[in-house]
Scaffold this active site. Structure first.
Site, PDB file in Angstrom:
ATOM      1  CE1 TYR A 158      42.705  40.671  31.317  1.00 21.90           C
ATOM      2  CE2 TYR A 158      41.209  40.874  33.181  1.00 21.90           C
ATOM      3  CZ  TYR A 158      42.055  41.457  32.253  1.00 21.90           C
ATOM      4  OH  TYR A 158      42.241  42.807  32.250  1.00 21.90           O
TER       5      TYR A 158
ATOM      6  NE  ARG B 158      38.797  42.849  41.029  1.00 21.63           N
ATOM      7  CZ  ARG B 158      39.251  44.013  40.530  1.00 21.63           C
ATOM      8  NH1 ARG B 158      40.506  44.137  40.172  1.00 21.63           N
ATOM      9  NH2 ARG B 158      38.432  45.042  40.408  1.00 21.63           N
TER      10      ARG B 158
END
Length: 665
Positions: free
Chosen positions: A182, A230
Site C-alpha cells: 500500500y 500492519r
C-alpha cells in the site's frame, strides 16, 4: 472454559490497554458498511458488534480513510473519519459502545491510501498516486508522484482522523500500512521509491512517512492511545506484477527479511505499540490474501522472526483458524495475539466456541475468497461464501415460524444441508433424502486434494450441526416421483445438484470423469491427460502431479481459468502459476480430436499431434440435475429448486440459494 485453550484467553496488553483474550479480528471490510457521509451504516455496526458478541477480544475494523483529497476515493466507499467528523463520531460511537458492552476493545484501521495498488473498481476516474512515477499494479498507467506538501497533509489527516476516532470511543488505531505494497509501504520499499528527497534513499528516510504518522497521532491523542501497524517483513516480489510461489527460488525485489528485521526495530522505536504481521504484496497477493493453496499458519515463522527482535506485542494472522495451531504459535513465542479475518466472517462465534471447547461446532472458512476478497475486488462489497448472513446480520436474521412444516429435501449436498440447517433453526421439520452413503455432494470429490481439506471440514460441520439440531437424514435413498408423494411433505426443496459433463471421443474405455479419479474409483495410470483447464482441471492436475503422475492439461481457451475461474485474483493467479510450477504440461488453444490406442489426438491451430496417455480425465464442467423437479414441479404448491440443480455455480451460491429460500419458507 476449555482448559486446553485457556492460554488463548489470557489477557494481553497493547501499550497501556488490556485486551481480555489473545484473539483479534483481522481487518475485514468495511466496503459496503459505510454511508454516504463516511460514517458506519447499520450493517457495519451490526457486523462488528456480532464479532465482539462472539467473544473476540480486539476488533480491528478494516481499512478506513483519513485523506480524501490527495488520493480521492469517491463517497461512499469506506468510512472516512475526516470527511464529516461529527457524523463519523455519531455513528462510530454507537458501534464502539455496543462493542464495549461485551468487554471487547476496538481499533479503527486508518489508511494512508492505496497508491499504485488501488483496485480499478474503487479508483473510478481518479488518478493513481505513488512515491514515484511508477507502474500501476492493475492498470497500464504511470502513477503520479506525491509532493512533500501532500505527504505532510496526509500526516496531519492521520492526526485528525485518530483524534476523531478517540472521541468516537475507539480504544486505539491500526495504521494501514507498511504491508502488502500500500502507499506507505511503497514509500518504505526501494523498488517503488525512487525519491531523492528526505522521503527516499536510506531505510530511515523511506520509513519517515510511517514515523511522522505515529508521532503525529501520539502528539494529538497522547502516548497512552495505542497505535499499531500492519507490517510485512517480506514482499515476495520477483518483478513488476510478478510474485513468487511457496518454495520458489528468486531474487527479492521488495523487502527481504534482513531489511524487514531492521525496519521492525525502527518502527517499534518510533512508537508503534504492536506490529500485526503478515507477508506479501499485491504483486504476490496470494501471500497477503492466502488461498487454500497456501499452508495454514503461513505467517507464523515470520511473526516469530520479528517477535525475537522487538519488545512490542506481535499479532499474527494468516489461516490461523485451527485453535490447536493458534495455541502452538502462542506457546512457541511466535506471537502474543492470534488474528482471525475470514474465519470470523465464516463464524462470528468462533472465539466463544473455542472457549467452550466446542471446536466441532465452528463453521470453517474455505479460503475460497469468493464472498470476501473476490466480491471486494469486483463489486466493492464484503460477504462470505459459507455464511450468507455475514455483513447483513440484522437483515438476514432468522425468525421462528408460527406453524411448523414438514419440508422434504431431496439431495444432501451443500445446498440441501444448508436448507435443512436453516429450516430446523426456525422450527420446521426438515427431512433429507440423499441417494449416496454420505452428505456433501460434490464437496466430497472436490475436497480430496490436501489443499482442499476445508471442503471436507465443511461437510463434517454440516453433519455435526444437523445431528445437533435433530434433523432426519436418510442416506442411500434415491427419491423418485412416487417416493416423494409418499412422504406427505408440506413443502419440497429439490437440491439434487449437478453431474459431470461427459463427452465421447471414440473409444472411451480410458475416458473418466474427474470426480471418479478424485474419489479413487478408477486408476488413471501414470500418464494422464486432463481435458479442461478450469478450476477442477487445474486443481486435479496439481494433485496428480503431487502424486508423481505425468500430467498434461489440455484447454481449448487461450489461457487457464478463462471460464468460471475463482472470482478473487489471489486465488486464480496463484493457481494459474502453480499448474506449470508443479510440472504439469499445459496446452492451451488446444482441443481433443479423438482417443487412440496409445492415448489421444489433439489439434492446435490445425496441426494434429498424438499424446501418449493411460487415461483421459474430463474436467469440462457440470450439468444441472433437475429431472425430478421438472417431473413434479406442478404437483406441489410449495416447491423450490436450489443450488446447482437450479444453476450450476459454486459452493457460495448453493449455500446462499438455500439460506434465502429456507429463511422465508
Amino acid at each position: 472454559m476449555s482448559l486446553k485453550y485457556q492460554k488463548l484467553f489470557d489477557p494481553v496488553k497493547i501499550g497501556a490497554l488490556e485486551v481480555k483474550n489473545r484473539f483479534a479480528m483481522a481487518p475485514m471490510g468495511p466496503l459496503g458498511l459505510s454511508d454516504t457521509e463516511g460514517g458506519f451504516n447499520q450493517r457495519g455496526i451490526e457486523y462488528y458488534t456480532a464479532r465482539a458478541r462472539g467473544g473476540t477480544g480486539l476488533i480491528i475494523t478494516g481499512v478506513t480513510f483519513v485523506d480524501n483529497e490527495v488520493e480521492e476515493h469517491g463517497m461512499p466507499s469506506v468510512p472516512c473519519s475526516t470527511h464529516n467528523p461529527l457524523h463519523f463520531i455519531r455513528t462510530a460511537r454507537e458501534m464502539t459502545e455496543r462493542i464495549h458492552a461485551y468487554d471487547a476493545k476496538v481499533f479503527l484501521q486508518v489508511s494512508g491510501g492505496f497508491g499504485r495498488v488501488t483496485i480499478p473498481t474503487n479508483l473510478g476516474e481518479f488518478p493513481p498516486v505513488a512515491p514515484s512515477p511508477i507502474q500501476h499494479r492493475w492498470l497500464d498507467k504511470t502513477c503520479r508522484e506525491l509532493t512533500i506538501p501532500e505527504i505532510k497533509s496526509i500526516v496531519k489527516k492521520f492526526g485528525d482522523g485518530a483524534a476523531n476516532a478517540k472521541r468516537a470511543g475507539f480504544d486505539g488505531v491500526q495504521i494501514h500500512a507498511v504491508h502488502e505494497g500500500y502507499l506507505i509501504d511503497q514509500f518504505a520499499i526501494s523498488f517503488f521509491n525512487n525519491r531523492t528527497d528526505e522521503y527516499g534513499g536510506s531505510l530511515e528516510n523511506r520509513l519517515r512517512f510511517a514515523r511522522e504518522i505515529v508521532e503525529e497521532i501520539k502528539a494529538r491523542c497522547g502516548n497512552d492511545f495505542p497505535v499499531t501497524l500492519r507490517y510485512s517483513p517480506k514482499s515476495f516480489i520477483k518483478d513488476w506484477r510478478e510474485g513468487a510461489l511457496p518454495g520458489e527460488e528468486f531474487e527479492e525485489k521488495g523487502r527481504d527479511i534482513p531489511e524487514g528485521i531492521e525496519a521492525a526495530k525502527l518502527l517499534a522505536a518510533y512508537g508503534y505499540d504492536a506490529l500485526d504481521i503478515d507477508v506479501g504484496s499485491y504483486d504476490a497477493w496470494w501471500w497477503s490474501h492466502p488461498p487454500m493453496y497456501q499452508e495454514k499458519g503461513l505467517y507464523i515463522p515470520y511473526a516469530k522472526t520479528i517477535k525475537e527482535v522487538v519488545a512490542v506485542p506481535i499479532i499474527c494472522a494468516g489461516r490461523m483458524d485451527n485453535p490447536d495451531l493458534a495455541l502452538r504459535a502462542v506457546n512457541d513465542g511466535a506471537c502474543d495475539m492470534v488474528s482471525l479475518g475470514r474465519p470470523l466472517l465464516a463464524d462470528e462465534n468462533l472465539v466463544n466456541k473455542v472457549r467452550a471447547g466446542k471446536v466441532a461446532a465452528i463453521r470453517p472458512c474455505l479460503s475460497c475468497q469468493e464472498g470476501c476478497m473476490g466480491r471486494i475486488q469486483e463489486f466493492s462489497a464484503l460477504n462470505c461464501a459459507v455464511n450468507p448472513a455475514a455483513c447483513r446480520e440484522k437483515d438476514a436474521a432468522l425468525y421462528p415460524v408460527l406453524k411448523s412444516k414438514k419440508v422434504v429435501i431431496v439431495g444432501g449436498g451443500v445446498a440441501g444441508c444448508e436448507a435443512a440447517r436453516v429450516l430446523a433453526l426456525r422450527g420446521h421439520k426438515p427431512v433429507i433424502y440423499e441417494k449416496t452413503n454420505r452428505l456433501g455432494g460434490n464437496l466430497i470429490p472436490g475436497g480430496m486434494p490436501d489443499f482442499k481439506e476445508d471442503d471436507h471440514a465443511l461437510v463434517a460441520w454440516y453433519e455435526h450441526t444437523l445431528k445437533e439440531l435433530g434433523v432426519e437424514v436418510n442416506l442411500n435413498t434415491e427419491v423418485n416421483a412416487k417416493k416423494l408423494a409418499e412422504t406427505a411433505a408440506d413443502a419440497v426443496i429439490i437440491a439434487t445438484g449437478s453431474k459431470p459433463k461427459i463427452f465421447c471421443f471414440g473409444d472411451d474405455s480410458k475416458v473418466f470423469a474427474a470426480a471418479d479419479v478424485l474419489l479413487g474409483k478408477v486408476d488413471p495410470g501414470q500418464n494422464v491427460v486432463i481435458v479442461g483447464g478450469g478450476l477442477v482441471g487445474c486443481e486435479l492436475a496439481i494433485w496428480l502431479a503431487k502424486h508423481k503422475k505425468n500430467v498434461t492439461l489440455v484447454e481449448i481457451q487461450e489461457c487457464l481459468l478463462a471460464v468460471n475461474g475463482p472470482l478473487c485474483h489471489a486465488n486464480s493467479e496463484m493457481l494459474e502459476k502453480l499448474v506449470p510450477y508443479s510440472g504439469v504440461n499445459v496446452l492451451t488453444s488446444t482441443k481433443v480430436v479423438k482417443t487412440t490406442d496409445k492415448g489421444i489426438m489433439i489439434s492446435n491451430s490445425g496441426t494434429e499431434k498424438e499424446i501418449p496417455a493411460d487415461s483421459v480425465v474430463l474436467a469440462v464442467g457440470y450439468s444441472a440435475e433437475n429431472a425430478l423437479y421438472n417431473e413434479v414441479k406442478y404437483d406441489y404448491p410449495d416447491i423450490h429448486l436450489i443450488g446447482d440443480a437450479r444453476n450450476v455455480a459454486n459452493i457460495m451460491y448453493a449455500i446462499w440459494d438455500a439460506y434465502e429460500v429456507a429463511s422465508h419458507l
